[in-house]
Design a protein around this motif. Structure first.
Motif, mmCIF file in Angstrom:
data_model
loop_
_atom_site.group_PDB
_atom_site.id
_atom_site.type_symbol
_atom_site.label_atom_id
_atom_site.label_comp_id
_atom_site.label_asym_id
_atom_site.label_seq_id
_atom_site.Cartn_x
_atom_site.Cartn_y
_atom_site.Cartn_z
ATOM 1 N N GLY A 147 -1.695 -0.747 10.791
ATOM 2 C CA GLY A 147 -2.000 -0.688 9.363
ATOM 3 C C GLY A 147 -2.481 0.703 9.002
ATOM 4 O O GLY A 147 -2.118 1.257 7.988
ATOM 5 N N GLY A 148 -3.281 1.265 9.883
ATOM 6 C CA GLY A 148 -3.671 2.661 9.751
ATOM 7 C C GLY A 148 -4.788 2.920 8.765
ATOM 8 O O GLY A 148 -5.021 2.160 7.838
ATOM 9 N N SER A 149 -5.477 4.011 9.019
ATOM 10 C CA SER A 149 -6.492 4.455 8.070
ATOM 11 C C SER A 149 -6.445 5.976 7.962
ATOM 12 O O SER A 149 -7.259 6.580 7.294
ATOM 13 C CB SER A 149 -7.875 3.990 8.550
ATOM 14 O OG SER A 149 -8.101 4.457 9.853
ATOM 15 N N THR A 150 -5.482 6.592 8.625
ATOM 16 C CA THR A 150 -5.376 8.057 8.590
ATOM 17 C C THR A 150 -4.075 8.479 7.911
ATOM 18 O O THR A 150 -3.328 7.643 7.416
ATOM 19 C CB THR A 150 -5.404 8.630 10.018
ATOM 20 O OG1 THR A 150 -4.253 8.150 10.701
ATOM 21 C CG2 THR A 150 -6.655 8.227 10.768
ATOM 22 N N ASP B 272 -10.934 3.185 6.247
ATOM 23 C CA ASP B 272 -10.507 3.714 4.953
ATOM 24 C C ASP B 272 -9.113 3.184 4.633
ATOM 25 O O ASP B 272 -8.122 3.907 4.667
ATOM 26 C CB ASP B 272 -10.514 5.245 5.026
ATOM 27 C CG ASP B 272 -10.567 5.861 3.635
ATOM 28 O OD1 ASP B 272 -10.677 5.096 2.653
ATOM 29 O OD2 ASP B 272 -10.486 7.098 3.544
ATOM 30 N N GLN B 273 -9.056 1.917 4.342
ATOM 31 C CA GLN B 273 -7.778 1.225 4.188
ATOM 32 C C GLN B 273 -7.905 0.227 3.046
ATOM 33 O O GLN B 273 -8.982 -0.293 2.798
ATOM 34 C CB GLN B 273 -7.508 0.484 5.510
ATOM 35 C CG GLN B 273 -6.214 -0.265 5.601
ATOM 36 C CD GLN B 273 -6.130 -1.091 6.889
ATOM 37 O OE1 GLN B 273 -6.733 -2.156 7.006
ATOM 38 N NE2 GLN B 273 -5.387 -0.594 7.860
ATOM 39 N N VAL C 123 -2.701 -0.370 3.440
ATOM 40 C CA VAL C 123 -2.455 0.956 2.875
ATOM 41 C C VAL C 123 -3.548 1.891 3.391
ATOM 42 O O VAL C 123 -4.732 1.654 3.136
ATOM 43 C CB VAL C 123 -2.501 0.907 1.330
ATOM 44 C CG1 VAL C 123 -2.214 2.277 0.739
ATOM 45 C CG2 VAL C 123 -1.520 -0.127 0.789
ATOM 46 N N ALA C 124 -3.154 2.931 4.121
ATOM 47 C CA ALA C 124 -4.128 3.914 4.586
ATOM 48 C C ALA C 124 -4.414 4.869 3.433
ATOM 49 O O ALA C 124 -3.513 5.538 2.923
ATOM 50 C CB ALA C 124 -3.570 4.677 5.779
ATOM 51 N N ALA C 125 -5.685 4.911 3.006
ATOM 52 C CA ALA C 125 -6.037 5.719 1.836
ATOM 53 C C ALA C 125 -5.581 7.173 2.009
ATOM 54 O O ALA C 125 -4.976 7.760 1.107
ATOM 55 C CB ALA C 125 -7.548 5.650 1.604
ATOM 56 N N GLU C 126 -5.832 7.727 3.170
ATOM 57 C CA GLU C 126 -5.525 9.147 3.381
ATOM 58 C C GLU C 126 -4.035 9.452 3.246
ATOM 59 O O GLU C 126 -3.642 10.503 2.740
ATOM 60 C CB GLU C 126 -6.010 9.565 4.778
ATOM 61 C CG GLU C 126 -5.951 11.056 5.005
ATOM 62 C CD GLU C 126 -6.269 11.427 6.455
ATOM 63 O OE1 GLU C 126 -7.181 10.809 7.041
ATOM 64 O OE2 GLU C 126 -5.601 12.307 6.996
ATOM 65 N N GLU C 127 -3.212 8.511 3.687
ATOM 66 C CA GLU C 127 -1.768 8.720 3.592
ATOM 67 C C GLU C 127 -1.349 8.872 2.121
ATOM 68 O O GLU C 127 -0.597 9.785 1.763
ATOM 69 C CB GLU C 127 -1.044 7.533 4.242
ATOM 70 C CG GLU C 127 0.457 7.717 4.345
ATOM 71 C CD GLU C 127 1.168 6.525 4.981
ATOM 72 O OE1 GLU C 127 0.493 5.592 5.476
ATOM 73 O OE2 GLU C 127 2.415 6.533 4.975
ATOM 74 N N VAL C 128 -1.874 8.001 1.262
ATOM 75 C CA VAL C 128 -1.524 8.053 -0.160
ATOM 76 C C VAL C 128 -2.139 9.296 -0.803
ATOM 77 O O VAL C 128 -1.519 9.966 -1.634
ATOM 78 C CB VAL C 128 -1.983 6.760 -0.863
ATOM 79 C CG1 VAL C 128 -1.619 6.793 -2.343
ATOM 80 C CG2 VAL C 128 -1.362 5.548 -0.189
ATOM 81 N N GLU C 129 -3.372 9.607 -0.410
ATOM 82 C CA GLU C 129 -4.029 10.813 -0.952
ATOM 83 C C GLU C 129 -3.187 12.056 -0.659
ATOM 84 O O GLU C 129 -3.012 12.921 -1.519
ATOM 85 C CB GLU C 129 -5.439 10.960 -0.338
ATOM 86 C CG GLU C 129 -6.405 9.916 -0.893
ATOM 87 C CD GLU C 129 -7.611 9.664 0.017
ATOM 88 O OE1 GLU C 129 -7.790 10.402 1.013
ATOM 89 O OE2 GLU C 129 -8.363 8.710 -0.268
ATOM 90 N N ASN C 130 -2.634 12.137 0.548
ATOM 91 C CA ASN C 130 -1.805 13.293 0.892
ATOM 92 C C ASN C 130 -0.580 13.408 -0.015
ATOM 93 O O ASN C 130 -0.177 14.510 -0.393
ATOM 94 C CB ASN C 130 -1.369 13.237 2.350
ATOM 95 C CG ASN C 130 -2.515 13.563 3.286
ATOM 96 O OD1 ASN C 130 -3.509 14.175 2.876
ATOM 97 N ND2 ASN C 130 -2.407 13.140 4.536
ATOM 98 N N VAL D 85 -8.407 7.513 -2.810
ATOM 99 C CA VAL D 85 -7.826 6.199 -3.072
ATOM 100 C C VAL D 85 -8.769 5.117 -2.552
ATOM 101 O O VAL D 85 -9.211 5.173 -1.408
ATOM 102 C CB VAL D 85 -6.438 6.099 -2.401
ATOM 103 C CG1 VAL D 85 -5.874 4.687 -2.500
ATOM 104 C CG2 VAL D 85 -5.475 7.107 -3.033
ATOM 105 N N VAL D 86 -9.071 4.156 -3.424
ATOM 106 C CA VAL D 86 -9.955 3.052 -3.021
ATOM 107 C C VAL D 86 -9.351 1.716 -3.475
ATOM 108 O O VAL D 86 -8.372 1.688 -4.214
ATOM 109 C CB VAL D 86 -11.382 3.188 -3.630
ATOM 110 C CG1 VAL D 86 -12.080 4.427 -3.127
ATOM 111 C CG2 VAL D 86 -11.336 3.168 -5.151
ATOM 112 N N SER D 87 -9.967 0.627 -3.017
ATOM 113 C CA SER D 87 -9.476 -0.694 -3.405
ATOM 114 C C SER D 87 -10.067 -1.105 -4.740
ATOM 115 O O SER D 87 -11.140 -0.650 -5.139
ATOM 116 C CB SER D 87 -9.849 -1.723 -2.341
ATOM 117 O OG SER D 87 -11.259 -1.832 -2.278
ATOM 118 N N MET D 88 -9.323 -1.989 -5.385
ATOM 119 C CA MET D 88 -9.727 -2.493 -6.695
ATOM 120 C C MET D 88 -9.534 -4.008 -6.571
ATOM 121 O O MET D 88 -8.460 -4.438 -6.125
ATOM 122 C CB MET D 88 -8.711 -1.877 -7.667
ATOM 123 C CG MET D 88 -8.793 -2.218 -9.085
ATOM 124 S SD MET D 88 -7.715 -1.036 -10.010
ATOM 125 C CE MET D 88 -6.082 -1.659 -9.642
#
Ligand code: OOB
Length: 542
Positions: A193-196, A433-434, A442-449, A462-465
């Protein structure tokens, strides 16, 4: 052994063999044994056909020989991206037989992800399909092939048209006499799932994985009489091995493949095939429960509904028995290994309010504080685990492994849990951070990049809602450089970078600056609180 795959220390491996967990059987041999015992029984039913154990075994052999003629051999990585069709299993077992290593992409993955899997694993081949769910995978394959020069072969299940790619059905040869892999070899690479920033690949061996689905079979009551419907993407760890399709094939049962998970596809299949076991992520379970309340279809064959991948609310959990007449089983697992189940004979209160307990008596599970010190019994903390089917490290990720595993080899799950007095786990939250978007991670960092690649984005977080249906959705907070673009434009920009749809932010919010923690990092906790304070009331007013 495939280079770049950390493994168990010899002392632990010897213990797992001694205990009878690792039995020295490969997946290829397992299928051979089932085909010899009851070759005429149906193994797989998909929309187009039904395949017996003998046919699956023979087809895997022919495909294996054909792949070998293409020069694909032991330890070669092959990215597999197929929908829920019988070919998925034929391809898996063909690759297992020759000791080639499938890398399991999901059908929703797009150029960025697939090209990355091919490049990072230095894949020899990519096996995908024609048009599926309105998406042209051949066109994607052409883009992948153009982007990854090292890719030697692209094979297409279905009609490859004038694309220049080979049809999977055209691959095959008569002999497949090979020295297959050993049981301690890597069978495949599963996705985390990842967090990086980039997804990690999870190396699973024949021995460790076979133990997880064999032991799952016992817990989930899987036998040769089981009819298991695969509604989630077959390549995901949950429907693959908890006990999933592999467990059911191991037991000699029947798997039924649904192309789409909607009730109008799944319910007629349950009725026609007399499905007994079914797995869902929570939002899907909710859709099925709603639809089952007034369906014409006979769902009475269902014995067990498994729900996992994200936390199942108690409210939904309580509806399963009255609406479906089936037993709910909560499944809290991870592709890295550890899987927890509520047991079928647990009291209803345990089933609806906990995420169960581990498969194995040798699953070591610790609940610790931020300093890795055990919390008091019953206290809430970080879940660490190691055991006979939990990896000791990701594929080629030395630096990341040093953080994701303790020096003693415990995997840091990133989940925040507590144990009840009876020894069941309750998932209380997440430290990684997922975002868990209805089971899709969804790994937040991946989307942030991806957001940071836009010229007007100075910074992104990116955070959860919270979301009634999916549990969580993604909210991207963005600090603009100059005039902020329209949120819609930014969302389109991310989508067009060739990303799985579930990773595209559901919402974009512009801010002047990010709240910071004491040490000057972006405080995601404060951002999540801002979502609660400002966005949730707004959404509720709608
Ligand atoms: C399954 O595997 P992954 O690798 O997609 O995701 C693992 C993560 C866990 O670490 C946890 O954060 C979350 O998904 N999760 C749950 C959960 N099941 C998974 N969180 C709360 N409650 C649950 N029941 O998702 C997976 C793998 C094998 C079996 C089942 C699920």
């Amino acid at each position: 052994m495939l280079p770049g795959c950390p493994t168990w220390p010899e002392e632990a491996a010897a213990r797992y063999r001694e205990a009878g967990y690792w039995r020295g059987e490969t997946f290829g041999a397992m299928l051979r044994a089932r085909a010899a015992e009851h070759g005429e029984r149906t193994a797989i039913v998909d929309a187009a056909r039904s395949v017996t154990y003998a046919e699956l075994d023979a087809r895997a052999d022919r495909l294996a020989a054909g792949l070998r003629e293409l020069g694909i051999g032991a330890q070669d990585r092959v990215v597999v991206q197929l929908p829920n069709i019988a070919e998925f299993f034929e391809v898996c077992f063909a690759l297992f037989r020759i000791g080639a290593v499938p890398v399991f992409a999901l059908p929703s993955h797009r150029l960025t992800e697939v090209a990355y899997f091919c490049e990072f694993s230095a894949a020899a081949a990519y096996i995908t399909c024609d048009v599926e769910a309105g998406f042209d995978h051949r066109a994607l394959a052409a883009e992948v092939a153009a982007k990854v020069p090292g890719l030697r072969h692209v094979l297409i299940a279905g009609d490859p048209g004038e694309s220049g790619f080979r049809p999977l059905s055209g691959i095959g040869a008569d002999s497949s006499d090979v020295d297959g892999p050993g049981p301690g070899d890597i069978a495949f690479l599963q996705l985390s799932g990842g967090s990086t920033g980039v997804p990690k690949l999870i190396p699973r061996t024949h021995d460790d994985y076979a133990y997880s689905f064999r032991a799952s079979n016992e817990i989930c009551g899987v036998t040769a009489e089981t009819v298991y419907l695969v509604a989630l993407p077959a390549a995901h760890n949950f429907p693959m091995s908890s006990p999933g399709a592999f467990g059911v094939l191991q037991a000699g049962g029947r798997i039924v493949l649904a192309r789409r998970p909607s009730p109008d596809e799944v319910f007629p299949l349950i009725e026609r095939e007399r499905v007994t076991l079914l797995a869902a992520v929570p939002p899907l379970a909710l859709v099925w429960l709603d639809a089952a309340a007034n369906t014409e279809h006979d769902l009475s064959s269902l014995e067990v509904l498994q729900v996992g991948g994200a936390k199942c609310s108690e409210e939904v959990a309580r509806r399963v028995r009255p609406v479906l007449g089936a037993t709910l089983q909560q499944v809290f697992g991870m592709a890295e290994g550890l899987v927890n189940y509520t047991r079928l004979d647990d009291p209803e209160d345990v089933i609806v309010s906990t995420q169960g307990r581990p498969i194995s008596p040798d699953d070591e599970v610790l609940v610790v504080d931020d300093a890795d010190e055990p919390v008091a019994p019953g206290g809430t903390g970080h879940l660490l685990t190691r055991g006979p089917y939990t990896i000791r490290g990701y594929y080629r990720a030395e630096e990341h492994n040093a953080k994701a595993f303790t020096p003693e080899g415990f995997y840091r799950t990133g989940d925040v849990v507590r144990f009840t007095a009876e020894g069941n786990i309750v998932v209380e939250g997440r430290a990684k951070d997922q975002i868990n978007r209805g089971g899709e991670k969804v790994a937040a960092e991946e989307v942030e990049n991806h957001l940071l690649a836009h010229p007007a984005v100075h910074d992104a977080a990116v955070v959860s809602m919270p979301d009634d249906y999916l549990g969580e959705r993604t909210c991207a907070f963005v600090v603009a450089r100059g005039t902020p673009p329209k949120p819609r434009e930014l969302i389109k920009f991310v989508r067009e970078r060739g990303l799985a749809g579930y990773k595209v932010p559901d919402r974009v919010e512009f801010v002047d600056r990010f709240p910071q923690t004491g040490v000057g990092k972006v405080s995601k906790r404060d951002l999540r609180e801002a979502v609660q304070r400002e966005l949730v009331p707004e959404l509720e007013r709608r």
